[in-house]
Design a protein around this motif. Sequence first.
Motif: not given
Length: 152
Positions: A1-29
């Motif tokens: 699963m994935d999502a784009i998060l918008k924060t006060k310090m920019g946007k972040y792209y995350i990937q995660f599974s049922d086991n937990g967070l696997s990626l936090l990226s500064f590059d937004i696909p």
Amino acid sequence: MDAILKTKMGKYYIQFSDNGLSLLSFDIPSKCINDGEKTIFAKDVQKQLDEYFTGKRKKFELLLDLKGTSFQMKVWKELSKISYGKTLSYGDISKKINLPKGARAIGGANNKNPLPIIIPCHRVIQSDGKLGGYAGGLVLKQQLLDLEQKNI
């Protein structure tokens, strides 16, 4: 699963599974499956990042689903031990994992860290006190270090 998060310090792209967070990226696909509705887990990651960026959170409490070589995992575990507001050099980390001349190898593992900010590779600097590199850019690295210094 994935999502784009918008924060006060920019946007972040995350990937995660049922086991937990696997990626936090500064590059937004350009295409993200879950760019709209966020899962409970993605909302928790968002909340914890927001708390960190406002100085209210000093340590992340998230399930992680890390994948890497045994050496990378060892380095990332050591990075996670660096206290909020503190910095260590690449050489310091290499000594802590009993690889005294491995500063370059530490830099390589740092560069492959899939969860910057969460696994605080921004807290690793050169032995001369200079920032070194950072996937999010040196401006962001300095901002993160300044944020932590301000909120110790």
